[in-house]
Design a protein around this motif. Structure first.
Motif, mmCIF file in Angstrom:
data_model
loop_
_atom_site.group_PDB
_atom_site.id
_atom_site.type_symbol
_atom_site.label_atom_id
_atom_site.label_comp_id
_atom_site.label_asym_id
_atom_site.label_seq_id
_atom_site.Cartn_x
_atom_site.Cartn_y
_atom_site.Cartn_z
ATOM 1 N N ARG A 97 51.854 117.990 50.249
ATOM 2 C CA ARG A 97 51.379 116.594 50.413
ATOM 3 C C ARG A 97 51.938 115.494 49.869
ATOM 4 O O ARG A 97 51.830 114.401 49.846
ATOM 5 N N GLY B 239 43.803 114.113 55.307
ATOM 6 C CA GLY B 239 43.734 114.959 56.713
ATOM 7 C C GLY B 239 44.350 114.189 57.848
ATOM 8 O O GLY B 239 44.127 114.453 58.998
ATOM 9 N N ALA B 240 44.971 113.091 57.626
ATOM 10 C CA ALA B 240 45.643 112.391 58.607
ATOM 11 C C ALA B 240 46.677 113.182 59.296
ATOM 12 O O ALA B 240 47.481 113.744 58.750
ATOM 13 N N THR B 241 46.646 113.052 60.601
ATOM 14 C CA THR B 241 47.863 113.836 61.413
ATOM 15 C C THR B 241 48.820 113.088 62.107
ATOM 16 O O THR B 241 49.884 113.560 62.884
ATOM 17 N N ASP B 242 48.653 111.770 62.237
ATOM 18 C CA ASP B 242 49.429 110.762 62.990
ATOM 19 C C ASP B 242 50.560 110.423 61.789
ATOM 20 O O ASP B 242 50.603 110.478 60.635
ATOM 21 N N PRO B 243 51.696 109.994 62.357
ATOM 22 C CA PRO B 243 53.016 109.842 61.450
ATOM 23 C C PRO B 243 52.904 108.672 60.474
ATOM 24 O O PRO B 243 53.176 109.050 59.507
ATOM 25 N N SER C 76 50.392 109.758 57.725
ATOM 26 C CA SER C 76 51.037 110.981 57.012
ATOM 27 C C SER C 76 51.924 110.129 55.951
ATOM 28 O O SER C 76 52.128 110.692 54.968
ATOM 29 N N MET D 258 57.379 115.334 62.852
ATOM 30 C CA MET D 258 56.302 115.836 62.269
ATOM 31 C C MET D 258 56.319 117.540 62.465
ATOM 32 O O MET D 258 57.152 117.727 63.631
ATOM 33 N N GLU D 259 55.944 118.395 61.810
ATOM 34 C CA GLU D 259 55.818 119.766 62.132
ATOM 35 C C GLU D 259 54.562 120.211 61.930
ATOM 36 O O GLU D 259 53.930 120.150 60.904
ATOM 37 N N ALA D 260 53.749 120.640 62.922
ATOM 38 C CA ALA D 260 52.312 121.103 63.086
ATOM 39 C C ALA D 260 51.518 120.082 62.269
ATOM 40 O O ALA D 260 50.627 120.353 61.185
ATOM 41 N N ASP D 261 51.290 118.712 62.818
ATOM 42 C CA ASP D 261 50.523 117.741 62.264
ATOM 43 C C ASP D 261 50.993 117.251 60.752
ATOM 44 O O ASP D 261 50.084 116.711 60.071
ATOM 45 N N ARG D 262 52.042 117.792 60.310
ATOM 46 C CA ARG D 262 52.526 117.276 58.888
ATOM 47 C C ARG D 262 54.073 116.707 59.042
ATOM 48 O O ARG D 262 54.771 116.994 59.945
#
Lengths: 350, 95
Positions: free
Chosen positions: A84, A213-217, A220, A288-292
């Motif tokens: 993270r 826990g944000a998943t947008d670019p 993140s 992004m790879e799998a929401d990260r």
């Protein structure tokens, strides 16, 4: 061998920030140089006194004790970040900077006016920096995108009102007014992120600010960037001899470096938001790879933040690189607590 | 000030030691036994002392030439080189 021309034209070498970002990379020492190896091959070699910092952002890296010892001797910080971007460990010399007087005053300050003054300074600095960030991005859109310019300017005007509200927040110590202070900060932040969302329209999907826990670019990038900044702020706070766990604005929570969360507020926008928003607007691909965030993107962001930290800004009537300002501000906070100096939040120009 | 360090040293082990020292001080190899880079007076002297120590009683000669900016502009070269790394010059593993 490099052609001589390259060497002749090389500018005065700036200190380098070494980043280990590939799985299996190792950090070692060879003679008087820091060496990064990947798959047994040397990829970077830098004399120790030309190294600024070392940051490990990958898993599965290894560090040799010789390299660690030499880094510590040269005052090079080693930061280890998890996926993270949060620093999970930091290597530096023990007993480097703790001064008892500073810490004693820091703890005592909690019950008197100083705690309130500092907490207000952090919030004031943060809001002013948010305003200036909006003005900065508005400036370039004055003619090209009139509606964005107007929207950002309006938000800035409303946030100026939030700033004025701060003057009215007063009490014996921080505990007495934490609620009202946090409320001003929260309302300014809502306006700021709303304006940021308007600015980003048409460039990239931004659902509004989300922390964990944000998943947008964009969120993140921001979260990763803030975590990286956190490592630097923690370093500055420790170097100034302060206790990172005793904050003013943010409440004590075991294991939370609340002073870091207080002090970081002055630097989020200048150091992280600007490069992140610039990246989003420039259409840099945010992998992004799998929401990260993908590894390449993390490295790209880290390099941009590092660049930003070496960029000069006005402070105290002179120009200093942002990372130097970070250190100076931390020392100034310590000296304010000891009663030697005034404290003013750092406000970045626009 | 930019400095040119050149050496003639017969014994491999000592020569490697000295080339390593040059690299430790941030100098770059420009010939098999010539290094070049930025060194202020203090660091130049420090490097000289350490090289002196590394040379010990071995036969060899090392020269240090500080070059000022004015003269640096007059530096010239004639080159026909394949693109090779000479980094492995002193018998180290090349990279």
């Amino acid at each position: 061998m490099k052609p001589l021309d390259l060497i002749l034209d090389s500018p005065e070498s700036e200190k380098q920030h070494i980043i280990l970002s590939n799985f299996g990379a190792s950090l070692g020492k060879k003679s008087g140089r820091l060496v990064v190896r990947e798959k047994g091959q040397i990829v970077t070699e830098v004399p120790f006194d030309q190294v600024e910092q070392v940051t490990v952002i990958t898993s599965g890296a290894s560090l040799s004790t010789d390299a660690i010892e030499e880094c510590v001797r040269h005052g090079i910080e080693i930061n280890l970040l998890d996926f993270r971007g949060t620093p999970y460990a930091k290597l530096f010399a023990p007993g480097l900077t703790a001064t008892v007087k500073t810490r004693r005053e820091q703890l005592l300050a909690f019950n008197d006016q100083r705690s309130l003054f500092l907490a207000k300074s952090f919030v004031r600095g943060k809001i002013q920096n948010q305003i200036n960030t909006l003005k900065y991005f508005a400036k370039y859109r004055k003619s090209a995108r009139q509606e964005v310019y107007a929207y950002l300017q309006d938000a800035a005007i409303l946030m100026e009102k939030n700033l004025q509200e701060l003057t009215g927040v007063d009490g014996l110590n921080i505990d007495a007014v934490r609620g009202p202070l946090m409320s001003v900060e929260g309302r300014a932040a809502t306006r700021y992120w709303d304006a940021v969302a308007f600015l980003l329209k048409g460039y990239v999907e931004f659902p509004g600010r989300e922390n964990r826990g944000a998943t947008d670019p964009v969120n993140s990038l921001l979260n990763y960037g803030y975590a990286v900044l956190e490592a630097r702020v923690l370093g500055a706070v420790l170097q100034a001899g302060l206790d990172p766990y005793a904050g003013f604005l943010h409440v004590d929570r075991p294991g939370k470096a609340s002073l870091v969360y207080d002090f970081i507020e002055e630097f989020r926008q200048p150091v992280v938001d600007r490069p992140v928003l610039a990246m989003a607007i420039a259409g840099v691909e945010i992998g992004m790879e799998a929401d990260r965030l993908g590894d390449g993107t993390k490295r790209e962001l880290l390099e941009r933040i590092t660049q930003r930290l070496s960029a000069s800004e006005r402070f105290d009537g002179k120009k200093y690189p942002l990372q130097a300002i970070l250190l100076r501000q931390a020392r100034r906070m310590a000296s304010y607590l000891r009663g030697d100096q005034k404290y003013k939040p750092f406000v970045c120009g626009w | 000030m930019k400095t040119l360090v050149i050496y003639d040293i017969e014994i491999d082990k000592v020569r490697v030691k000295i080339s390593e020292l040059c690299k430790d001080y941030g100098l770059k190899r420009i010939q098999y036994s010539a290094f070049f880079g930025e060194l202020n007076t203090n660091r130049r002297e420090e490097l000289r002392q350490r090289i002196k120590k590394a040379l010990g009683q071995t036969v060899g000669r090392i020269h240090f030439f500080p070059i000022c900016d004015k003269d640096l502009r007059l530096v010239a070269q004639v080159m026909n080189l394949p693109e090779v790394l000479i980094d492995g010059a002193d018998g180290e593993a090349s990279c």
